[in-house]
Design an enzyme around this catalytic site. Structure first.
Site, PDB file in Angstrom:
ATOM      1  N   SER A   1       7.574  -6.779  24.242  1.00 30.75           N
ATOM      2  CA  SER A   1       8.188  -5.607  24.874  1.00 30.75           C
ATOM      3  C   SER A   1       9.173  -4.949  23.917  1.00 30.75           C
ATOM      4  CB  SER A   1       8.933  -6.078  26.126  1.00 30.75           C
ATOM      5  OG  SER A   1       9.754  -5.056  26.611  1.00 30.75           O
TER       6      SER A   1
ATOM      7  N   TYR B   1      15.168 -12.116  30.349  1.00 24.88           N
ATOM      8  CA  TYR B   1      13.777 -11.656  30.199  1.00 24.88           C
ATOM      9  C   TYR B   1      13.490 -11.280  28.743  1.00 24.88           C
ATOM     10  CZ  TYR B   1       9.861  -8.391  30.174  1.00 24.88           C
ATOM     11  OH  TYR B   1       8.698  -7.738  29.850  1.00 24.88           O
TER      12      TYR B   1
ATOM     13  N   LYS C   1      10.931 -13.022  25.535  1.00 27.69           N
ATOM     14  CA  LYS C   1       9.947 -12.348  24.665  1.00 27.69           C
ATOM     15  C   LYS C   1      10.247 -12.667  23.194  1.00 27.69           C
ATOM     16  CE  LYS C   1       7.550 -10.393  27.911  1.00 27.69           C
ATOM     17  NZ  LYS C   1       6.231 -10.896  28.245  1.00 27.69           N
TER      18      LYS C   1
HETATM   19  P1  NAD Z   1       2.478  -7.802  36.534  1.00 27.38           P
HETATM   20  O1  NAD Z   1       3.517  -8.563  37.260  1.00 27.38           O
HETATM   21  O2  NAD Z   1       1.811  -6.678  37.234  1.00 27.38           O
HETATM   22  O3  NAD Z   1       1.346  -8.782  35.992  1.00 27.38           O
HETATM   23  C1  NAD Z   1       1.626 -10.097  35.590  1.00 27.38           C
HETATM   24  C2  NAD Z   1       0.580 -10.984  36.212  1.00 27.38           C
HETATM   25  O4  NAD Z   1       0.822 -12.322  35.793  1.00 27.38           O
HETATM   26  C3  NAD Z   1       0.591 -10.966  37.741  1.00 27.38           C
HETATM   27  O5  NAD Z   1      -0.714 -10.762  38.218  1.00 27.38           O
HETATM   28  C4  NAD Z   1       1.122 -12.343  38.121  1.00 27.38           C
HETATM   29  O6  NAD Z   1       0.572 -12.790  39.337  1.00 27.38           O
HETATM   30  C5  NAD Z   1       0.680 -13.180  36.935  1.00 27.38           C
HETATM   31  N1  NAD Z   1       1.513 -14.351  36.652  1.00 27.38           N
HETATM   32  C6  NAD Z   1       2.872 -14.413  36.560  1.00 27.38           C
HETATM   33  N2  NAD Z   1       3.247 -15.663  36.259  1.00 27.38           N
HETATM   34  C7  NAD Z   1       2.123 -16.404  36.126  1.00 27.38           C
HETATM   35  C8  NAD Z   1       1.871 -17.759  35.816  1.00 27.38           C
HETATM   36  N3  NAD Z   1       2.871 -18.632  35.571  1.00 27.38           N
HETATM   37  N4  NAD Z   1       0.592 -18.179  35.761  1.00 27.38           N
HETATM   38  C9  NAD Z   1      -0.433 -17.326  36.007  1.00 27.38           C
HETATM   39  N5  NAD Z   1      -0.253 -16.032  36.319  1.00 27.38           N
HETATM   40  C10 NAD Z   1       1.016 -15.576  36.369  1.00 27.38           C
HETATM   41  O7  NAD Z   1       3.166  -7.292  35.161  1.00 27.38           O
HETATM   42  P2  NAD Z   1       2.625  -6.243  34.096  1.00 27.38           P
HETATM   43  O8  NAD Z   1       3.454  -5.022  34.199  1.00 27.38           O
HETATM   44  O9  NAD Z   1       1.159  -6.158  34.161  1.00 27.38           O
HETATM   45  O10 NAD Z   1       3.079  -6.990  32.761  1.00 27.38           O
HETATM   46  C11 NAD Z   1       2.196  -7.807  32.023  1.00 27.38           C
HETATM   47  C12 NAD Z   1       2.935  -8.351  30.816  1.00 27.38           C
HETATM   48  O11 NAD Z   1       3.442  -7.266  30.034  1.00 27.38           O
HETATM   49  C13 NAD Z   1       4.143  -9.226  31.158  1.00 27.38           C
HETATM   50  O12 NAD Z   1       4.187 -10.300  30.255  1.00 27.38           O
HETATM   51  C14 NAD Z   1       5.321  -8.292  30.934  1.00 27.38           C
HETATM   52  O13 NAD Z   1       6.483  -9.008  30.594  1.00 27.38           O
HETATM   53  C15 NAD Z   1       4.819  -7.443  29.778  1.00 27.38           C
HETATM   54  N6  NAD Z   1       5.477  -6.132  29.700  1.00 27.38           N
HETATM   55  C16 NAD Z   1       5.432  -5.293  30.788  1.00 27.38           C
HETATM   56  C17 NAD Z   1       6.068  -4.058  30.722  1.00 27.38           C
HETATM   57  C18 NAD Z   1       6.080  -3.113  31.902  1.00 27.38           C
HETATM   58  O14 NAD Z   1       6.882  -2.184  31.927  1.00 27.38           O
HETATM   59  N7  NAD Z   1       5.186  -3.282  32.874  1.00 27.38           N
HETATM   60  C19 NAD Z   1       6.740  -3.668  29.543  1.00 27.38           C
HETATM   61  C20 NAD Z   1       6.739  -4.540  28.459  1.00 27.38           C
HETATM   62  C21 NAD Z   1       6.097  -5.780  28.552  1.00 27.38           C
HETATM   63  N1  UFG Z   2      15.713   5.227  36.086  1.00 27.61           N
HETATM   64  C1  UFG Z   2      16.305   6.019  37.056  1.00 27.61           C
HETATM   65  N2  UFG Z   2      16.102   5.698  38.359  1.00 27.61           N
HETATM   66  C2  UFG Z   2      15.334   4.641  38.747  1.00 27.61           C
HETATM   67  C3  UFG Z   2      14.739   3.834  37.749  1.00 27.61           C
HETATM   68  C4  UFG Z   2      14.950   4.159  36.432  1.00 27.61           C
HETATM   69  O1  UFG Z   2      17.014   6.978  36.741  1.00 27.61           O
HETATM   70  O2  UFG Z   2      15.200   4.391  39.955  1.00 27.61           O
HETATM   71  C5  UFG Z   2      15.878   5.597  34.658  1.00 27.61           C
HETATM   72  C6  UFG Z   2      16.532   4.519  33.829  1.00 27.61           C
HETATM   73  O3  UFG Z   2      17.935   4.624  33.886  1.00 27.61           O
HETATM   74  C7  UFG Z   2      15.929   4.833  32.448  1.00 27.61           C
HETATM   75  C8  UFG Z   2      14.539   5.359  32.765  1.00 27.61           C
HETATM   76  O4  UFG Z   2      14.591   5.787  34.121  1.00 27.61           O
HETATM   77  O5  UFG Z   2      16.665   5.859  31.830  1.00 27.61           O
HETATM   78  C9  UFG Z   2      13.440   4.304  32.622  1.00 27.61           C
HETATM   79  O6  UFG Z   2      13.782   3.162  33.396  1.00 27.61           O
HETATM   80  P1  UFG Z   2      12.708   2.024  33.739  1.00 27.61           P
HETATM   81  O7  UFG Z   2      13.409   1.024  34.613  1.00 27.61           O
HETATM   82  O8  UFG Z   2      11.462   2.633  34.246  1.00 27.61           O
HETATM   83  O9  UFG Z   2      12.352   1.428  32.313  1.00 27.61           O
HETATM   84  P2  UFG Z   2      13.272   0.689  31.222  1.00 27.61           P
HETATM   85  O10 UFG Z   2      13.138   1.457  29.954  1.00 27.61           O
HETATM   86  O11 UFG Z   2      14.635   0.444  31.731  1.00 27.61           O
HETATM   87  O12 UFG Z   2      12.569  -0.726  31.097  1.00 27.61           O
HETATM   88  C10 UFG Z   2      11.154  -0.884  31.034  1.00 27.61           C
HETATM   89  C11 UFG Z   2      10.779  -2.259  31.601  1.00 27.61           C
HETATM   90  C12 UFG Z   2      11.296  -3.332  30.687  1.00 27.61           C
HETATM   91  C13 UFG Z   2      10.774  -3.094  29.295  1.00 27.61           C
HETATM   92  C14 UFG Z   2      11.196  -1.722  28.819  1.00 27.61           C
HETATM   93  C15 UFG Z   2      10.646  -1.428  27.457  1.00 27.61           C
HETATM   94  O13 UFG Z   2      11.332  -2.420  32.890  1.00 27.61           O
HETATM   95  O14 UFG Z   2      10.821  -4.578  31.132  1.00 27.61           O
HETATM   96  O15 UFG Z   2      10.707  -0.733  29.723  1.00 27.61           O
HETATM   97  O16 UFG Z   2       9.299  -1.628  27.429  1.00 27.61           O
HETATM   98  F1  UFG Z   2      11.282  -4.017  28.485  1.00 27.61           F
END
Ligand code: NAD
Ligand code: UFG
Length: 349
Positions: A126, A150, A154
């Site tokens: 991330s 979190y 990573k």
């Molecule tokens: P998500 O929660 O939708 O998907 C994660 C999946 O993993 C879920 O289906 C959950 O049931 C499964 N899971 C969790 N723990 C588990 C375990 N111990 N064993 C088996 N399955 C398990 O999340 P996502 O948004 O699809 O994110 C996927 C990956 O990308 C994560 O590792 C997250 O940290 C990373 N990531 C997400 C974002 C974002 O903004 N969505 C940004 C950066 C990184």
């Molecule tokens: N924001 C609002 N109102 C809300 C939610 C968010 O104003 O209800 C704003 C935040 O302050 C920020 C922007 O929208 O300025 C984006 O916020 P998000 O929560 O959507 O995303 P972040 O950048 O804070 O974080 C996300 C994921 C993290 C990941 C990161 C970088 O939640 O896990 O992107 O990939 F690490």
């Protein structure tokens, strides 16, 4: 014997879209997911899009016996590891759960791969690993700094991969640092379905548009940005999904490799710009209110994308308009289905 790509967390938001892209690129997929943040029906929806139902194993990535069995029964060529917990705020309240799931889970998976001699591994890292940006755009060599458990999980898994890579030859691994994944598959069949109140901007905006929440709370309008609201690099989840296929192909083509790649668009948008784009998609003005800054938020964050372009021959192509219109299609479908279920239940009673 069929050769599979194992997708952990494949029932989740990003993993499910990656499966569509993998299948469309000709790969056979097996999914390991404990469904703690998703549901098994996602596999049916993937099948409705691609015509192929991925095999789902409901189980935990920390389960060593299950992993050994899975690798011995199936011919697994590579692993895309999405499974994990991802809520920044929750990670400060339940750090042990986050380290256990994200770090122990990754270590157990890599141990099982090592035992089974499977050495292609693509990991969901991330942009959060960069912490407060010291320069923009963020390059992959920007110092890493975790501001919450979190983010630290990573960093630790990235370091575990590095140590493993140097410990023995033959590992082919990619550490993909996602920026802000949003949007949905254009069919409206797959998308992000957060449980409870969404933490992230776009699912919250979608719920305001659907009438589930009365207004968006914008966290901070006094940042040093053109309109005072925070800037992020939003990337369409299908672009991200295709980036994974390219990352997998990049690994498969090498003798050994450890790549660290930003997956973003290289462009930043403010919260207000994203809100306006969503208003265009849903066809009405959406109420909002400015609130104080959210603790831990940075003012602006966007990616330098040239490393991914050079390494993978991939770049994000979908616009903010597509991100919003695809997310809106998915949101409408979700609430329409909920209404239909509620009506059916009231007829039954
Ligand atoms: P998500 O929660 O939708 O998907 C994660 C999946 O993993 C879920 O289906 C959950 O049931 C499964 N899971 C969790 N723990 C588990 C375990 N111990 N064993 C088996 N399955 C398990 O999340 P996502 O948004 O699809 O994110 C996927 C990956 O990308 C994560 O590792 C997250 O940290 C990373 N990531 C997400 C974002 C974002 O903004 N969505 C940004 C950066 C990184
Ligand atoms: N924001 C609002 N109102 C809300 C939610 C968010 O104003 O209800 C704003 C935040 O302050 C920020 C922007 O929208 O300025 C984006 O916020 P998000 O929560 O959507 O995303 P972040 O950048 O804070 O974080 C996300 C994921 C993290 C990941 C990161 C970088 O939640 O896990 O992107 O990939 F690490």
């Amino acid at each position: 014997m069929t050769s599979y790509v194992l997708v952990t967390g494949g029932a989740g938001f990003i993993g499910s879209h990656a499966i569509v892209a993998l299948q469309q690129a000709g790969h056979s997929v097996l999914v390991l997911d404990n469904l703690c943040n998703s549901e098994a029906q996602v596999m049916d929806r993937i099948a409705a899009i691609t015509g192929v139902q991925p095999g789902l194993i409901v189980g935990d990535v920390r389960d060593e016996t299950l992993l050994a069995d899975l690798f011995s029964r199936h011919n697994i060529q590579a692993v895309l590891h999405f499974a994990g917990l991802k809520a920044v705020g929750e990670s400060t309240v339940k750090p042990l759960e986050y380290y256990d799931c994200n770090v122990t889970g990754s270590v157990r998976l890599l141990q099982a791969m090592q035992s089974a001699n499977v050495r292609n591994f693509v990991f969901s890292s991330s942009a959060t690993v960069y912490g407060e940006p010291q320069h923009l755009p963020l390059t992959e060599d920007h110092p890493r700094q975790a501001t919450n458990p979190y983010g630290h999980t990573k960093i630790v898994v990235e370091d575990v991969m590095e140590a493993l890579y140097h410990s023995e030859p033959g590992w082919k691994m990619a550490r993909l640092r996602y920026f802000n994944p949003v949007g949905s598959h254009p069919s409206g069949l797959l998308g992000e379905a957060p449980r409870g109140v969404p933490n992230n901007l776009m699912p919250y905006v979608a719920q305001v548009a659907a009438g589930v929440r009365d207004r968006l709370h914008i966290f901070g309008n006094d940042y040093d940005t053109p309109d005072g609201t925070g800037i992020r690099d939003y990337i369409h989840v299908m672009d991200l999904a295709e980036g994974h296929v390219q990352a997998l192909h990049h690994c498969l083509a090498q003798q050994q490799v450890l790549s660290t790649l930003n997956l973003g668009t290289g462009r930043g948008h403010t919260v207000l710009e994203m809100l306006r784009a969503f208003e265009q998609a849903c066809g009405r003005e959406l109420p909002y209110e400015f609130m104080p800054r959210r603790p831990g938020d940075v003012a602006a964050c966007w990616a330098e994308t040239s490393t991914a372009e050079e390494c993978l021959g991939w770049r994000a192509t979908r616009s903010v308009e597509e991100m919003c219109s695809d997310a809106w299609r998915w949101t409408q479908r979700q609430y329409q289905l909920e209404d239909e279920r509620a009506k059916a239940a009231s007829l039954d009673s």
